[in-house]
Design an enzyme around this catalytic site. Structure first.
Site, mmCIF file in Angstrom:
data_model
loop_
_atom_site.group_PDB
_atom_site.id
_atom_site.type_symbol
_atom_site.label_atom_id
_atom_site.label_comp_id
_atom_site.label_asym_id
_atom_site.label_seq_id
_atom_site.Cartn_x
_atom_site.Cartn_y
_atom_site.Cartn_z
ATOM 1 C CB THR B 150 -0.949 0.008 1.211
ATOM 2 O OG1 THR B 150 -0.186 -0.140 2.411
ATOM 3 C CG2 THR B 150 -1.957 -1.119 1.113
ATOM 4 C CE LYS B 176 0.486 -3.536 3.283
ATOM 5 N NZ LYS B 176 -0.176 -2.515 4.181
ATOM 6 C CB THR B 187 0.800 -4.888 13.142
ATOM 7 O OG1 THR B 187 1.566 -6.067 13.011
ATOM 8 C CG2 THR B 187 0.304 -4.809 14.524
ATOM 9 C CD GLU B 273 1.470 4.873 6.454
ATOM 10 O OE1 GLU B 273 0.693 4.316 5.668
ATOM 11 O OE2 GLU B 273 1.095 5.538 7.433
ATOM 12 C CG ASN B 395 -0.847 8.188 7.802
ATOM 13 O OD1 ASN B 395 -1.535 7.308 7.336
ATOM 14 N ND2 ASN B 395 0.396 8.007 8.220
#
Lengths: 400, 400
Positions: B150, B176, B187, B273, B395
Site C-alpha cells: 500500500t 507488507k 499490524t 510510513e 496520512n
C-alpha cells in the site's frame, strides 16, 4: 453534575488576597521565564500529580508539601528547565527555591510549592533563579501565565465568579501545556486559585474527581511528562461558610471548578504542539464510564485519526479501527459514528455521504466526533488535536 | 534460541512446490493489486491474527479456516481495499473469493485463505477481483510481494536455506506493512512458506512464540489494524522427517524461522510510513522479559522520541520520561542509556558528552538505543522508526 449554571465567566482577575508576578531571568532571551503566585494568608491546597515514575524534583517536593498539611501559601514556577533527572543536585536546588521564596514572604518553607517545565536532564541555573526570585513582586497582572509557557503559542487562563451564600467568590485558573500531553495527570501545569473557603478533604476530592474527567482526558502526543501537576489554592478570603461535603452550596463550587478545569484542559489540547484544530470526542451509550472514557481517549490519541483530521479527511475507518483496538467492552457490529454531525457509519456499516461536503466541514478550528455504542447508558469525553507538520517540526527541532 | 547459525540467506526463491503470481485488476492504476500463492499439495498451516475486535472479513475467514484443520493450500490477497467494516456483504465477497480460487485450483474451499489490506469501509469491487483471479497463474516470480503493497516503498522478502537431516529445505517469507503498525499482531500481512515438513502443533507454537518477539515488538504509529495476519505454510515437499516437539532438528528450523520473522518485522519498521531511519531498542537487565519488552516497545512508540530522532537530537530526557510512564517494574534511579553506543545517562544521571558528535552519529539509517535497568536478568527488544513530515503527509493525504 449540576447542569444549571450558577457561575459566569468574568475578565481575568486574581481572587481576593492572591498576588502574582513574572520576570525574565535570562534563561530565555526576553520573555518571562520565572513567576510566582501567593496568597496573603495560608490557603487550603489540593493537587494531582504526574504518575510518571520518573518524577521531577519540584513535582515530588510540591506533592510532599501539600500532602503533609493540605496548606500552601505560594508557588514559584519556571519554564526552560524541568529540573527532572537531576538527582541530589535537583533536590537541593528545589529546596533552595522553597527557602528563598519563604524568606522573601516571611513564611514557612512548608507553605511553598515549586513547579518547573522544560528540558529534562539539565540542572537549574540557580544564580539566575535566585536573582529572579529577588525581583518578584506582588502584582495583579497575568505575567505568571506567560512565564510558564514553553512551546505554548498562547497563555491559557480563565476567571469565573459565583456566589456561595451571600458571598461573591472568584475562581481563577491558568495552565501551560502543549507537548508531552497525555493521560493521568502528568501532563502539564495548572494552577487554580479561589477566595472561596473549602475544607481540605472536599477540595482534594473535587480536584481528583474533576481532573479525571478533564485533564486526564486530553492527549496531544501520548507522552506523559515527569513534571506536571494541577494545584488548587483556596484562601477563604471571600468569607463564605467553609464548604464541607454536606454543604448545599457545594454543587455551585463544583460546577464552577469543573468549568475552569474543562476550559483549561481543552485549551491545552487546542494549543497542542503544531495543532490546527481541537478535536472533541463524545462517546454515548457505553457499557460503563470507564469504557466510554477509554474509547474517547483512544480516538483522540490515534496518530492515524489525528493525521486524517489534519488532512480534513472524513476517514471513519481509522476511528472504527481505533475503537476495535481498545480493550473496552462494546459490540463491534453496533457502532454509529458522526463527524461534525454528518452520519458516516450506522451500526458499523458505511453510510453514503457527500465526502466533499464532509471534508469541507472538517476545515474549521474544532472537530467533533460522536460515537454511539448502543450498549449501555454511560458516556465518555476526550479532547485532543490533529497531527501536523508543525508537531514534527517543533519536536525534531526542540534540541536538548 | 540456538545461537549457532544453521541456516543462510539465499536469493529470493519459492520453496519446492510453491507457486505464486500477481496481476493488476484496475483497483489501482498500474501496479499489481491482486496476487496469490499456492502449494501443489495441501500444506500444514499456522497463523497469528489481529487482536482488533473490529476484525476484517478476510482475516476472520482465514483464521477460522486455519484453526479448523491447520491445513491450507492457497492464499489469495489484494491491496487497495481492506474489506473491513463491510458487514454481510464483506463476508459474502470473501466467501466468493475463496470459492473462485478453489475452483481454479480444483481444491476444497476449506484450503483457501484470503487476505486484504487497504482502505477500511469500502466494498471489494468483485468484478475486478473475479476477473483478476481468473488471470492468476502459477509462477516462481515475486510479483505477489508487490501486489500487497500500500504505502510501502519497497517489497519486503527473504529466503533462507537450511538442512533438516539430509534434506535441504527452503523458508521464504514476505510481508507488507507501513502504517497502522502496532502491537499484538494485527499490524501487517506476512506470509511464510517452506517445504520443510512440520507438525501442525509445532508450527503453531513456533509462530505464536516467535511472532511475539518479532512482529509484536514493532510499532510505526501505535495503531492496530483490523486486517493483519502472519500465516506460515509448510508443505513438506523437502521430504525431511516431520518435525515434532522432540525433534533434534527443531532448533535449526526455529532459528531459521526466527531469522525470517525478525528480518521481515524489522523491514516493516524501517519502511514505516515516512520513516528515514530504523530504530532498535535493546533493554537489558530488566526485572522480567515482560518488563523488558514493554519498556522497549514504549520507547519505539513515543512520538517525542521518534520526532527527536528525526531531528538527530540525542534527547535522552524523552527516553527517560517514556520509561517512567510505563507500568513496568524498574528502579527510576538506576537507568543507564546509550544512544548509538554513546553513554548519555548513567544510573539516571546526565553524563557529559559531545552533543554535536552524538547528533551527527544519529544521522544514519539505523539508530540503536540501549537501556540498562540494572535490575534483573531479562531482555527486551523492539523496533520502530522516526516520526517525520512524510508520515504526516502520507496520512493526511491518503484520502478515504
Amino acid at each position: 453534575m449540576n447542569t444549571e449554571k450558577n457561575y459566569h465567566e468574568i475578565e481575568f482577575t486574581w481572587p481576593e488576597g492572591f498576588y502574582s508576578d513574572g520576570v525574565n531571568t535570562g534563561m530565555r532571551e526576553k520573555r518571562p521565564d520565572l513567576g510566582w503566585l501567593y496568597s496573603e494568608t495560608p490557603a487550603v491546597a489540593a493537587g494531582v500529580y504526574t504518575t510518571n515514575k520518573v518524577c521531577a524534583a519540584p513535582t515530588a517536593l510540591t506533592k510532599k508539601t501539600i500532602v503533609q498539611s493540605h496548606k500552601l501559601q505560594a508557588v514559584v514556577m519556571n519554564s526552560v528547565f524541568a529540573n527532572s533527572c537531576t538527582g541530589k543536585q535537583g533536590e537541593k536546588d528545589v529546596a533552595l527555591e522553597q527557602t528563598l521564596v519563604a524568606k522573601k514572604l516571611n513564611i514557612s518553607p512548608s507553605l511553598v510549592g515549586v513547579a518547573s517545565t522544560g528540558l529534562i536532564g539539565a540542572y537549574l541555573p540557580m544564580e539566575k533563579i535566585t536573582a529572579g526570585i529577588s525581583k518578584l513582586q506582588g502584582k495583579k497582572t497575568d505575567t505568571v501565565t506567560k512565564a510558564v509557557m514553553t512551546t505554548d503559542t498562547r497563555s491559557k487562563k480563565i476567571s469565573v465568579s459565583f456566589k456561595l451564600g451571600d458571598q461573591l467568590c472568584t475562581l481563577t485558573g491558568f495552565a501551560k501545556g502543549s507537548g508531552m500531553i497525555h493521560p493521568n495527570m502528568a501532563t502539564m501545569l495548572a494552577f487554580i486559585t479561589t477566595d472561596a473557603a473549602v475544607s481540605p478533604a472536599v477540595l482534594q476530592k473535587l480536584v481528583s474527581e474533576l481532573a479525571d474527567e478533564t485533564f486526564n482526558q486530553i492527549t496531544v502526543d501520548g507522552d506523559t511528562s515527569t513534571n506536571d501537576m494541577v494545584v488548587v489554592l483556596a484562601n477563604g478570603l471571600a468569607k463564605n461558610e467553609e464548604l464541607v461535603s454536606s454543604s448545599p452550596a457545594l454543587a455551585t463550587f463544583k460546577s464552577a471548578l469543573h468549568h475552569v478545569l474543562a476550559f483549561l484542559a481543552q485549551s491545552i489540547a487546542a494549543d497542542g504542539e503544531g495543532a490546527t484544530k481541537l478535536v472533541e470526542v463524545n462517546v454515548d451509550n457505553a457499557a460503563s464510564t470507564q469504557d466510554g472514557k477509554k474509547i474517547a481517549k483512544a480516538i483522540v490519541g490515534s496518530s492515524l485519526v489525528k493525521a486524517a483530521l489534519f488532512g480534513d479527511d472524513p476517514n471513519w475507518g481509522r476511528v472504527m479501527s481505533t475503537i476495535g483496538a481498545t480493550d473496552a467492552a462494546f459490540d463491534p457490529q453496533n457502532i454509529t459514528i458522526k463527524l461534525n454531525d454528518t452520519l458516516v457509519v450506522d451500526h458499523s456499516l458505511a453510510v453514503k455521504f457527500d465526502k466533499t461536503a464532509a471534508s469541507d466541514d472538517l476545515k474549521g478550528s474544532k472537530v467533533t466526533i460522536d460515537v454511539d455504542l448502543h450498549d449501555g447508558e454511560s458516556k465518555g469525553q476526550a479532547w485532543g488535536c490533529d497531527l501536523t507538520y508543525g508537531y514534527v517540526k517543533i519536536n525534531a527541532a526542540y534540541h536538548s
